[in-house]
Design a protein around this motif. Structure first.
Motif, mmCIF file in Angstrom:
data_model
loop_
_atom_site.group_PDB
_atom_site.id
_atom_site.type_symbol
_atom_site.label_atom_id
_atom_site.label_comp_id
_atom_site.label_asym_id
_atom_site.label_seq_id
_atom_site.Cartn_x
_atom_site.Cartn_y
_atom_site.Cartn_z
ATOM 1 N N ARG A 151 35.433 -4.667 -9.964
ATOM 2 C CA ARG A 151 35.756 -4.455 -8.543
ATOM 3 C C ARG A 151 35.241 -5.604 -7.694
ATOM 4 N NH1 ARG A 151 34.995 1.981 -7.337
ATOM 5 N NH2 ARG A 151 36.640 2.647 -8.761
ATOM 6 N N LEU A 152 34.025 -6.070 -7.989
ATOM 7 C CA LEU A 152 33.482 -7.202 -7.250
ATOM 8 C C LEU A 152 34.304 -8.461 -7.501
ATOM 9 C CD1 LEU A 152 29.644 -6.631 -7.753
ATOM 10 C CD2 LEU A 152 30.949 -6.355 -5.642
ATOM 11 N N MET A 153 34.779 -8.645 -8.731
ATOM 12 C CA MET A 153 35.608 -9.810 -9.046
ATOM 13 C C MET A 153 36.929 -9.763 -8.281
ATOM 14 S SD MET A 153 35.212 -10.542 -13.067
ATOM 15 C CE MET A 153 33.745 -9.962 -13.868
ATOM 16 N N LEU A 154 37.515 -8.578 -8.158
ATOM 17 C CA LEU A 154 38.749 -8.451 -7.380
ATOM 18 C C LEU A 154 38.502 -8.758 -5.907
ATOM 19 C CD1 LEU A 154 40.484 -5.326 -8.954
ATOM 20 C CD2 LEU A 154 41.251 -7.699 -9.016
ATOM 21 N N ALA A 155 37.353 -8.334 -5.388
ATOM 22 C CA ALA A 155 37.019 -8.641 -3.994
ATOM 23 C C ALA A 155 36.851 -10.151 -3.810
ATOM 24 C CB ALA A 155 35.750 -7.901 -3.588
ATOM 25 N N GLY A 156 36.218 -10.817 -4.767
ATOM 26 C CA GLY A 156 36.069 -12.264 -4.693
ATOM 27 C C GLY A 156 37.401 -12.980 -4.772
ATOM 28 N N LEU A 157 38.281 -12.491 -5.631
ATOM 29 C CA LEU A 157 39.616 -13.075 -5.739
ATOM 30 C C LEU A 157 40.386 -12.890 -4.432
ATOM 31 C CD1 LEU A 157 41.657 -14.447 -7.630
ATOM 32 C CD2 LEU A 157 42.423 -12.179 -8.291
ATOM 33 N N LEU B 232 35.160 -21.162 -0.577
ATOM 34 C CA LEU B 232 33.871 -21.415 -1.209
ATOM 35 C C LEU B 232 33.050 -20.133 -1.293
ATOM 36 C CD1 LEU B 232 31.859 -23.478 -2.362
ATOM 37 C CD2 LEU B 232 31.021 -23.804 -0.033
ATOM 38 N N GLY B 233 33.069 -19.351 -0.226
ATOM 39 C CA GLY B 233 32.389 -18.055 -0.245
ATOM 40 C C GLY B 233 32.954 -17.132 -1.318
ATOM 41 N N GLY B 234 34.264 -17.182 -1.515
ATOM 42 C CA GLY B 234 34.885 -16.375 -2.562
ATOM 43 C C GLY B 234 34.430 -16.786 -3.953
ATOM 44 N N PHE B 235 34.314 -18.105 -4.194
ATOM 45 C CA PHE B 235 33.843 -18.566 -5.495
ATOM 46 C C PHE B 235 32.380 -18.207 -5.717
ATOM 47 C CE2 PHE B 235 37.552 -21.487 -5.504
ATOM 48 C CZ PHE B 235 38.053 -21.117 -6.740
ATOM 49 N N ILE B 236 31.561 -18.307 -4.683
ATOM 50 C CA ILE B 236 30.157 -17.902 -4.813
ATOM 51 C C ILE B 236 30.069 -16.407 -5.081
ATOM 52 C CG2 ILE B 236 27.998 -17.660 -3.507
ATOM 53 C CD1 ILE B 236 28.728 -20.353 -2.163
ATOM 54 N N PHE B 237 30.908 -15.627 -4.421
ATOM 55 C CA PHE B 237 30.945 -14.179 -4.649
ATOM 56 C C PHE B 237 31.382 -13.865 -6.080
ATOM 57 C CE2 PHE B 237 32.467 -9.827 -4.169
ATOM 58 C CZ PHE B 237 31.417 -9.275 -3.454
ATOM 59 N N GLU B 238 32.283 -14.678 -6.643
ATOM 60 C CA GLU B 238 32.699 -14.488 -8.032
ATOM 61 C C GLU B 238 31.523 -14.668 -8.991
ATOM 62 O OE1 GLU B 238 35.509 -13.519 -9.595
ATOM 63 O OE2 GLU B 238 36.508 -13.170 -7.687
ATOM 64 N N PHE B 239 30.688 -15.684 -8.750
ATOM 65 C CA PHE B 239 29.497 -15.865 -9.589
ATOM 66 C C PHE B 239 28.581 -14.653 -9.490
ATOM 67 C CE2 PHE B 239 30.509 -20.464 -9.383
ATOM 68 C CZ PHE B 239 30.528 -20.696 -10.754
ATOM 69 N N TYR B 240 28.397 -14.133 -8.280
ATOM 70 C CA TYR B 240 27.595 -12.931 -8.117
ATOM 71 C C TYR B 240 28.208 -11.763 -8.887
ATOM 72 C CZ TYR B 240 25.806 -8.653 -6.098
ATOM 73 O OH TYR B 240 25.289 -7.411 -5.946
ATOM 74 N N ALA B 241 29.531 -11.624 -8.819
ATOM 75 C CA ALA B 241 30.206 -10.512 -9.495
ATOM 76 C C ALA B 241 30.028 -10.592 -11.007
ATOM 77 C CB ALA B 241 31.692 -10.503 -9.138
ATOM 78 N N ILE B 242 30.022 -11.785 -11.545
ATOM 79 C CA ILE B 242 29.862 -11.945 -12.992
ATOM 80 C C ILE B 242 28.437 -11.605 -13.422
ATOM 81 C CG2 ILE B 242 29.798 -13.668 -14.842
ATOM 82 C CD1 ILE B 242 32.210 -14.996 -13.422
ATOM 83 N N PHE B 243 27.446 -12.029 -12.637
ATOM 84 C CA PHE B 243 26.057 -11.848 -13.036
ATOM 85 C C PHE B 243 25.419 -10.570 -12.511
ATOM 86 C CE2 PHE B 243 26.473 -16.520 -13.387
ATOM 87 C CZ PHE B 243 26.236 -16.598 -14.750
ATOM 88 N N ALA B 244 26.141 -9.747 -11.768
ATOM 89 C CA ALA B 244 25.589 -8.520 -11.213
ATOM 90 C C ALA B 244 25.248 -7.546 -12.336
ATOM 91 C CB ALA B 244 26.569 -7.876 -10.238
ATOM 92 N N LYS B 245 24.053 -6.971 -12.241
ATOM 93 C CA LYS B 245 23.620 -5.986 -13.240
ATOM 94 C C LYS B 245 24.125 -4.608 -12.814
ATOM 95 C CE LYS B 245 20.820 -8.641 -15.601
ATOM 96 N NZ LYS B 245 20.993 -8.991 -16.966
ATOM 97 N N THR B 246 24.371 -3.772 -13.800
ATOM 98 C CA THR B 246 24.800 -2.408 -13.515
ATOM 99 C C THR B 246 23.663 -1.456 -13.846
ATOM 100 O OG1 THR B 246 25.736 -2.217 -15.716
ATOM 101 C CG2 THR B 246 27.222 -2.900 -13.971
ATOM 102 N N GLU B 247 23.641 -0.328 -13.157
ATOM 103 C CA GLU B 247 22.618 0.683 -13.408
ATOM 104 C C GLU B 247 22.976 1.453 -14.671
ATOM 105 O OE1 GLU B 247 24.516 1.038 -10.411
ATOM 106 O OE2 GLU B 247 23.274 -0.428 -9.411
ATOM 107 N N LYS B 248 21.997 1.651 -15.522
ATOM 108 C CA LYS B 248 22.226 2.431 -16.747
ATOM 109 C C LYS B 248 21.624 3.807 -16.571
ATOM 110 C CE LYS B 248 22.929 -1.391 -19.554
ATOM 111 N NZ LYS B 248 23.093 -1.948 -20.801
ATOM 112 N N ASN B 249 22.378 4.824 -16.931
ATOM 113 C CA ASN B 249 21.894 6.203 -16.802
ATOM 114 C C ASN B 249 21.152 6.613 -18.060
ATOM 115 O OD1 ASN B 249 23.028 6.337 -14.314
ATOM 116 N ND2 ASN B 249 24.919 7.271 -15.018
#
Length: 69
Positions: free
Chosen positions: A14-20, A52-69
């Protein structure tokens, strides 16, 4: 280790789609510049900053950690 066949979680995709969407928005803004050859504010300043903001957001989307239950 996760049993998911996808390398990223739903949150990451979802974050990657927002960056795109940000990248596409930046290019659309550059295309809307009315000056010859895109030499106005939209084509030279605002559009590239959003791309440029979109590309930086893409890097964040790739490296974002997810919560594990």
């Amino acid at each position: 280790m996760s049993n998911s066949p996808f390398p990223f979680s739903k949150k990451n995709y979802r974050l990657m789609l927002a960056g795109l969407a940000l990248i596409i928005l930046g290019f659309v803004i550059m295309a809307l510049d009315g000056e010859p050859h895109g030499n106005g504010f939209l084509g030279l300043t605002l559009g590239p900053i959003i791309v440029l903001g979109g590309f930086i957001f893409e890097f964040y989307a790739i490296f974002a950690k997810t919560e594990k239950n």
